[in-house]
Design an enzyme around this catalytic site. Structure first.
Site, mmCIF file in Angstrom:
data_model
loop_
_atom_site.group_PDB
_atom_site.id
_atom_site.type_symbol
_atom_site.label_atom_id
_atom_site.label_comp_id
_atom_site.label_asym_id
_atom_site.label_seq_id
_atom_site.Cartn_x
_atom_site.Cartn_y
_atom_site.Cartn_z
ATOM 1 N N LYS A 199 0.814 -1.228 0.000
ATOM 2 C CA LYS A 199 0.000 0.000 0.000
ATOM 3 C C LYS A 199 0.845 1.274 0.000
ATOM 4 O O LYS A 199 0.411 2.310 -0.506
ATOM 5 C CB LYS A 199 -0.946 0.010 1.208
ATOM 6 C CG LYS A 199 -1.988 -1.110 1.209
ATOM 7 C CD LYS A 199 -3.071 -0.922 0.170
ATOM 8 C CE LYS A 199 -4.169 -1.971 0.312
ATOM 9 N NZ LYS A 199 -5.090 -1.961 -0.836
ATOM 10 N N GLU A 245 -10.326 5.253 3.772
ATOM 11 C CA GLU A 245 -10.852 4.111 4.490
ATOM 12 C C GLU A 245 -9.734 3.092 4.648
ATOM 13 O O GLU A 245 -8.731 3.136 3.938
ATOM 14 C CB GLU A 245 -12.008 3.478 3.700
ATOM 15 C CG GLU A 245 -11.588 2.513 2.582
ATOM 16 C CD GLU A 245 -10.807 3.150 1.433
ATOM 17 O OE1 GLU A 245 -10.868 4.394 1.293
ATOM 18 O OE2 GLU A 245 -10.123 2.406 0.704
ATOM 19 N N SER A 283 1.814 -9.662 -0.929
ATOM 20 C CA SER A 283 1.498 -8.234 -0.820
ATOM 21 C C SER A 283 1.686 -7.649 0.575
ATOM 22 O O SER A 283 1.877 -6.455 0.718
ATOM 23 C CB SER A 283 0.060 -8.004 -1.280
ATOM 24 O OG SER A 283 -0.817 -8.856 -0.573
#
Lengths: 256, 412
Positions: free
Chosen positions: B102, B124, B391
């Site tokens: 991210k 969010e 990830s």
């Protein structure tokens, strides 16, 4: 001429529009509220089609939508409730909602039902103008359905001009870049925005919505536009205990 | 050009989306007018900065010295040997600063917000990975940060909540509906609508109205560009298979984007089938959804008969979403990517297997990709390869996993 145009032809100011959610507080209250609102002197009624993710709505309207969905409200049910509406109701009635439930219901069927029930206009906040022009304009106009566009303080003037050209009913002027929900008073900033729009001398009537909750804010809004729309405050009034008919009439007479 | 070449060219990252933000029929911008002009402003600013050498350089320096890129590619010899089939490789996005992929788009979005003169960046978060990454980026570039998070996820991913708070962000609990990712998106949108001028909504995946699916993908595509070179250096060829988990789909599109035109590379996106494929018990949007609109864009959506988004459920908070990125929707329809499912139990099994075979604790989200890759490996020859996008790391998940599954794996 449809009922919206007729109204604006005959009445030039202080047009009062009330908004409520279909199927709220109880599933079968829709028609009762509609009748009481007309009897009490509302000029236009907007009926919200409940959706679980209403991006443009504040907490009061969202909560009413959640309750309505829980009550079993749906587009199919709403048309069922409204099928004989025009035997009793003569004021303009608009439906407000979001695209996905209408897609899911099916556009052709939806438009047929609007025509059958005598719906005068639609407010679909997530329908892009370009999409309206390419896919819907002709279909709406064929059955005399007005699409009401929203403008906000951020909408550029050229876009407002385009909306004015496309509008066949009225323009919904959102008073601040916010979701719905009764915030009191009109700020200087909003006043400047209202004046800016007034000076554009649009061909379409303009109604101010979002943040109108009582006689004071209604009258103030009407100084800048043809009328104003009350949603959250009206919903709060009809969910009070006691007779819905009385609550609706008390609220509307407190505004007019 | 042949028809086939045309079709492959159409898949190239630079050819998608079109100028209105559509990937085929998916994507676009279906939003209340209060957000329209703001989205146009963001789009314009992004189209400018992505060509701006100063911005490119600033981001490259941060990627290297702050995030720790390039993230390595690692060959799981022990796990591959134990399965006895294809060779499993991991793209180690779990080793990035903040522990997941991210950060790749959060740095980009934070720099963009700064350039637009915004005071605050909001978003969010599901598992908290996006929230932590955004709070980190906000601290780095000097922006306020509000993170909207469902109350269920706050309880489940508590270490990430504390991390965000330490970084100076405000975590806003969301208590309506199922209190998970979809509701957090609703709340963040609502807050954004209330003030779209001084805030920027840095959406956490390749979802939302245009330009977000494009912008987040572009920032994440560094994963695929690096991996393409790394794996060729290690094995002398392109990978035979790619596997990544798909919730919104940001890590998956980050890896896939560099290989879409390589028709010999099989690509698998893995969705969570939760506890079952019954309504409300999974979040397998591409596998079981239908085209619709959610949160301002067109994509596959899990929805009820009336067009309301369906309830979703998976142990992976970061995959718990009834929509999916529009580009994934397109890649499904043109059959370039295969979308498969992995359930809760299979994901937990992979979580422990990778931890114990290789000494790498994966995030529950990424464990879905590992689980599918393990199944796939068993069907392949030993000279074939699978590249998984790992990830995120599993530190955030350890309390939840041990409490709910510890006993089965010998932890009392």
């Amino acid at each position: 001429m449809n009922r919206i145009n007729q109204l604006f032809e005959n009445k030039k100011n202080n047009i009062l529009t009330v908004y409520f959610t279909a199927g709220f507080p109880e599933l079968n209250d829709t028609l009762t509220i509609l009748k009481s609102a007309e009897e009490a002197g509302a000029d236009i009624v907007e009926i919200g089609m409940p959706f679980s993710d209403p991006l443009a709505d504040g907490p009061t309207i969202q909560a009413s939508g959640d309750k309505a969905l829980e009550n079993g409200m749906s587009i199919a049910k709403l048309f069922e409730q409204l099928k004989d509406m025009r035997k009793e109701i003569s004021i303009p009635v608009l439906l407000m909602g979001y695209l996905n439930p209408v897609h899911r219901y099916g556009w052709d069927k939806f438009l047929q039902q609007c025509e059958y029930c005598g719906i005068d206009g639609l407010i679909l906040p997530d329908l892009p103008i370009e999409e309206y022009k390419s896919d819907f304009k002709d279909k709406f106009e064929k059955i005399g359905l007005s699409n009401v566009f929203l403008i906000t303080p951020q909408t550029p003037n050229e876009r407002i001009r385009m909306i004015d050209e496309l509008s066949t009913g009225f323009i919904y002027m959102v008073s601040s870049a916010s979701t719905t929900g009764a915030k009191s008073g009109i700020t200087e900033e909003q006043e400047a925005y209202f004046n800016r729009i007034a000076q554009m001398e649009l061909k379409s009537p303009v109604q101010i919505g979002f943040g109108i909750s009582d006689r004071g804010s209604f009258n103030r809004a009407c100084e800048f536009a043809d009328g104003a729309i009350i949603g959250s405050a009206f919903i709060k009034a009809i969910q009070k205990s006691g007779s819905i008919d009385v609550n609706v009439k008390n609220f509307i007479s407190s505004i007019k | 050009m042949t028809v086939k070449e045309d079709k492959l060219t159409a898949l190239a990252v630079e050819n998608m989306p079109d100028e209105n933000g559509f990937f085929g029929e998916y994507g676009g911008r279906f939003i209340p007018p209060a957000l329209e002009s703001i989205m146009e402003e963001i789009e314009q600013a992004y189209l400018e900065i992505r060509k701006d050498p100063a911005f490119i350089e600033e981001l490259a320096v941060l990627n290297k010295h702050f995030t720790g890129r390039p993230s390595p590619v690692y060959h799981c010899k022990a796990l591959s040997e134990a399965i006895g089939g294809g060779q499993i490789y991991l793209k180690r996005e779990d080793l990035n600063h903040t522990g997941a992929h991210k950060i790749n788009h959060c740095l980009g979005e934070a720099l963009l917000a700064k350039r637009l003169g915004k005071k605050k960046i909001i978003a969010e978060t599901g598992a908290g990975q996006h929230g932590v990454a955004l709070a980190t980026a906000a601290a780095l570039v000097g922006l306020e940060c509000d993170i909207y998070m469902g109350e269920v996820d706050i309880a489940k991913e508590y270490p990430n909540v504390v991390r965000m708070q330490i970084l100076g962000a405000k975590v806003v609990p969301v208590g309506h509906g199922l209190k998970t990712l979809k509701e957090a998106v609703d709340a963040a949108f609502e807050a954004y609508l209330a003030d779209p001028v001084t805030q920027l909504y840095a959406i956490g995946s390749v979802v939302g109205p245009h330009p977000f699916p494009m912008m987040v993908r572009d920032f994440q595509s560094i994963i695929g560009r690096e991996a393409r070179e790394q794996i060729q250096e290690m094995t002398g060829k392109l990978p035979d298979n790619l596997v990544a988990c798909v919730g919104g789909g940001s890590n998956a599109i980050g890896l896939f984007s560099a290989f879409l035109q390589d028709e010999d590379v099989n690509i698998y996106g893995v969705e969570p089938s939760g506890s079952s494929l019954n309504y409300g018990e999974h979040a397998a949007t591409l596998s079981l959804g239908t085209p619709g609109l959610i949160h301002g864009f067109k994509s596959y959506v899990l929805q009820d008969d009336e067009g309301n988004p369906a309830p979703v459920n998976t142990i992976a908070s970061g995959l718990d979403y009834p929509g999916v990125g529009p580009q994934h929707s397109y890649l499904k329809d043109v059959e370039r990517v295969n979308y498969e499912v992995i359930n809760n139990d299979e994901a937990i099994d992979a979580f422990f297997r990778l931890s114990r075979e290789e000494g790498i604790i994966p995030a529950i989200e990424s464990s879905h990709a590992v689980a599918y890759a393990m199944k796939l490996a068993a069907t392949l020859d030993r000279d074939q390869t699978i590249l998984i996008n790992l990830s995120g790391r599993g530190d955030k998940d350890i309390d939840f996993v041990v409490e709910n599954y510890g006993k089965k794996y010998g932890i009392e």
